[in-house]
Design a protein around this motif. Structure first.
Motif, PDB file in Angstrom:
ATOM      1  N   TYR A  41     -13.019   0.343  -7.855  1.00 55.39           N
ATOM      2  CA  TYR A  41     -13.492  -0.971  -8.294  1.00 55.39           C
ATOM      3  C   TYR A  41     -13.487  -1.126  -9.802  1.00 55.39           C
ATOM      4  N   LYS A  42     -13.669  -0.046 -10.542  1.00 60.10           N
ATOM      5  CA  LYS A  42     -13.675  -0.130 -12.003  1.00 60.10           C
ATOM      6  C   LYS A  42     -12.283   0.063 -12.601  1.00 60.10           C
ATOM      7  N   GLY A  43     -11.328   0.511 -11.799  1.00 59.14           N
ATOM      8  CA  GLY A  43      -9.970   0.713 -12.296  1.00 59.14           C
ATOM      9  C   GLY A  43      -9.886   1.835 -13.315  1.00 59.14           C
ATOM     10  N   ASP A  44     -10.847   2.764 -13.264  1.00 56.65           N
ATOM     11  CA  ASP A  44     -10.900   3.835 -14.255  1.00 56.65           C
ATOM     12  C   ASP A  44     -10.476   5.187 -13.688  1.00 56.65           C
ATOM     13  N   ASP A  45     -10.004   5.212 -12.441  1.00 56.38           N
ATOM     14  CA  ASP A  45      -9.539   6.416 -11.767  1.00 56.38           C
ATOM     15  C   ASP A  45     -10.642   7.451 -11.558  1.00 56.38           C
ATOM     16  N   ALA A  46     -11.907   7.028 -11.700  1.00 55.38           N
ATOM     17  CA  ALA A  46     -13.016   7.978 -11.585  1.00 55.38           C
ATOM     18  C   ALA A  46     -13.549   8.076 -10.157  1.00 55.38           C
ATOM     19  N   LYS A  47     -13.728   6.953  -9.501  1.00 54.57           N
ATOM     20  CA  LYS A  47     -14.322   6.973  -8.163  1.00 54.57           C
ATOM     21  C   LYS A  47     -13.497   6.081  -7.234  1.00 54.57           C
ATOM     22  N   TRP A  48     -12.925   6.710  -6.227  1.00 53.95           N
ATOM     23  CA  TRP A  48     -12.134   5.995  -5.233  1.00 53.95           C
ATOM     24  C   TRP A  48     -12.861   6.041  -3.896  1.00 53.95           C
ATOM     25  N   GLU A  49     -12.915   4.909  -3.215  1.00 51.84           N
ATOM     26  CA  GLU A  49     -13.467   4.844  -1.859  1.00 51.84           C
ATOM     27  C   GLU A  49     -12.308   4.655  -0.891  1.00 51.84           C
ATOM     28  N   THR A  50     -12.450   5.195   0.302  1.00 48.94           N
ATOM     29  CA  THR A  50     -11.380   5.169   1.291  1.00 48.94           C
ATOM     30  C   THR A  50     -11.787   4.334   2.499  1.00 48.94           C
ATOM     31  N   PHE A  51     -10.853   3.493   2.950  1.00 49.48           N
ATOM     32  CA  PHE A  51     -11.077   2.625   4.108  1.00 49.48           C
ATOM     33  C   PHE A  51      -9.849   2.692   5.012  1.00 49.48           C
ATOM     34  N   ASP A  52     -10.057   2.600   6.311  1.00 46.56           N
ATOM     35  CA  ASP A  52      -8.955   2.498   7.261  1.00 46.56           C
ATOM     36  C   ASP A  52      -8.418   1.067   7.259  1.00 46.56           C
ATOM     37  N   PHE A  53      -7.115   0.939   7.457  1.00 48.35           N
ATOM     38  CA  PHE A  53      -6.525  -0.390   7.604  1.00 48.35           C
ATOM     39  C   PHE A  53      -5.360  -0.311   8.574  1.00 48.35           C
ATOM     40  N   THR A  54      -4.959  -1.477   9.037  1.00 47.64           N
ATOM     41  CA  THR A  54      -3.776  -1.629   9.876  1.00 47.64           C
ATOM     42  C   THR A  54      -2.943  -2.760   9.298  1.00 47.64           C
ATOM     43  N   PHE A  55      -1.634  -2.537   9.202  1.00 51.19           N
ATOM     44  CA  PHE A  55      -0.781  -3.630   8.752  1.00 51.19           C
ATOM     45  C   PHE A  55      -0.750  -4.716   9.815  1.00 51.19           C
ATOM     46  N   GLY A  56      -0.937  -5.944   9.379  1.00 47.70           N
ATOM     47  CA  GLY A  56      -0.739  -7.109  10.214  1.00 47.70           C
ATOM     48  C   GLY A  56       0.715  -7.522  10.068  1.00 47.70           C
ATOM     49  N   PRO A  57       0.976  -8.822  10.031  1.00 47.80           N
ATOM     50  CA  PRO A  57       2.355  -9.268   9.891  1.00 47.80           C
ATOM     51  C   PRO A  57       3.011  -8.746   8.611  1.00 47.80           C
ATOM     52  N   VAL A  58       4.208  -8.227   8.770  1.00 51.82           N
ATOM     53  CA  VAL A  58       5.066  -7.849   7.647  1.00 51.82           C
ATOM     54  C   VAL A  58       6.395  -8.521   7.933  1.00 51.82           C
ATOM     55  N   ASP A  59       6.758  -9.475   7.071  1.00 46.58           N
ATOM     56  CA  ASP A  59       8.015 -10.183   7.297  1.00 46.58           C
ATOM     57  C   ASP A  59       8.884 -10.057   6.062  1.00 46.58           C
ATOM     58  N   LYS A  60       9.867 -10.905   5.935  1.00 45.80           N
ATOM     59  CA  LYS A  60      10.875 -10.743   4.888  1.00 45.80           C
ATOM     60  C   LYS A  60      10.263 -10.570   3.497  1.00 45.80           C
ATOM     61  N   TYR A  61       9.291 -11.365   3.122  1.00 45.15           N
ATOM     62  CA  TYR A  61       8.700 -11.244   1.786  1.00 45.15           C
ATOM     63  C   TYR A  61       7.180 -11.342   1.807  1.00 45.15           C
ATOM     64  N   GLY A  62       6.570 -10.882   2.872  1.00 44.46           N
ATOM     65  CA  GLY A  62       5.120 -10.918   2.942  1.00 44.46           C
ATOM     66  C   GLY A  62       4.577  -9.725   3.693  1.00 44.46           C
ATOM     67  N   LEU A  63       3.433  -9.248   3.242  1.00 45.89           N
ATOM     68  CA  LEU A  63       2.768  -8.165   3.949  1.00 45.89           C
ATOM     69  C   LEU A  63       1.284  -8.443   4.002  1.00 45.89           C
ATOM     70  N   THR A  64       0.681  -8.030   5.099  1.00 45.91           N
ATOM     71  CA  THR A  64      -0.748  -8.239   5.330  1.00 45.91           C
ATOM     72  C   THR A  64      -1.334  -6.939   5.834  1.00 45.91           C
ATOM     73  N   TRP A  65      -2.517  -6.598   5.317  1.00 50.76           N
ATOM     74  CA  TRP A  65      -3.244  -5.479   5.906  1.00 50.76           C
ATOM     75  C   TRP A  65      -4.645  -5.935   6.249  1.00 50.76           C
ATOM     76  N   ILE A  66      -5.185  -5.320   7.298  1.00 46.77           N
ATOM     77  CA  ILE A  66      -6.449  -5.766   7.885  1.00 46.77           C
ATOM     78  C   ILE A  66      -7.387  -4.571   8.010  1.00 46.77           C
ATOM     79  N   GLY A  67      -8.634  -4.786   7.636  1.00 50.64           N
ATOM     80  CA  GLY A  67      -9.665  -3.773   7.817  1.00 50.64           C
ATOM     81  C   GLY A  67     -10.844  -4.392   8.541  1.00 50.64           C
ATOM     82  N   SER A  68     -11.521  -3.601   9.364  1.00 55.98           N
ATOM     83  CA  SER A  68     -12.668  -4.145  10.089  1.00 55.98           C
ATOM     84  C   SER A  68     -13.697  -3.052  10.340  1.00 55.98           C
ATOM     85  N   VAL A  69     -14.943  -3.497  10.520  1.00 55.36           N
ATOM     86  CA  VAL A  69     -16.049  -2.599  10.852  1.00 55.36           C
ATOM     87  C   VAL A  69     -16.831  -3.254  11.981  1.00 55.36           C
ATOM     88  N   GLY A  70     -17.135  -2.459  12.991  1.00 57.17           N
ATOM     89  CA  GLY A  70     -17.883  -2.985  14.133  1.00 57.17           C
ATOM     90  C   GLY A  70     -16.952  -3.551  15.178  1.00 57.17           C
TER      91      GLY A  70
END
Length: 135
Positions: A41-70
């Motif tokens: 969040y600070k862009g300082d390379d000090a603390k990174w948090e990890t989240f699971d995601f799944t790619f949604g639609p990926v087409d010719k010039y667009g990509l989407t990723w989705i994350g959810s909890v619960g």
């Protein structure tokens, strides 16, 4: 830069060193593929948090990723989209959006939502600088 060249750099997630705020770890940018999103969040390379995601639609010039909890994203559901638009033969526009829903975002909990908006602008500018340097 032509849209095909910009797209190749965008989907080359193994080389997102230009991005100090978000990294995607995945085998391939493809709809349905799962991965790990690293967020600094600070862009300082000090603390990174990890989240699971799944790619949604990926087409010719667009990509989407989705994350959810619960179940069915009741606590958190986020949809992140990056889409390119051809302006002319040498100019490409990036459209970058994120939509959050669920209980946690409604309460303002779980993520630094205000900081994320600033980071997306920084991310867009960093990608622009990266792409233009490769032109």
């Amino acid at each position: 830069m032509p849209i095909d060249q910009v797209w190749a750099r965008l989907v080359d997630t193994d080389n997102w060193d230009w991005n100090l705020w978000t990294r995607l770890e995945t085998s391939e940018v493809k709809a349905g593929n799962k991965g790990k999103l690293q967020a600094c969040y600070k862009g300082d390379d000090a603390k990174w948090e990890t989240f699971d995601f799944t790619f949604g639609p990926v087409d010719k010039y667009g990509l989407t990723w989705i994350g959810s909890v619960g179940p069915r994203g009741i606590l958190f559901y986020g949809v992140h989209t990056m889409r390119l638009e051809k302006i002319d033969e040498t100019t490409t526009r990036l459209m970058h959006t994120e939509e959050f829903s669920g209980l946690l975002p409604k309460l303002g909990w779980g993520l630094p939502y205000k900081q994320l908006n600033e980071n997306y602008l920084k991310m867009n500018n960093a990608f622009k600088t990266y792409v233009e340097a490769k032109a």
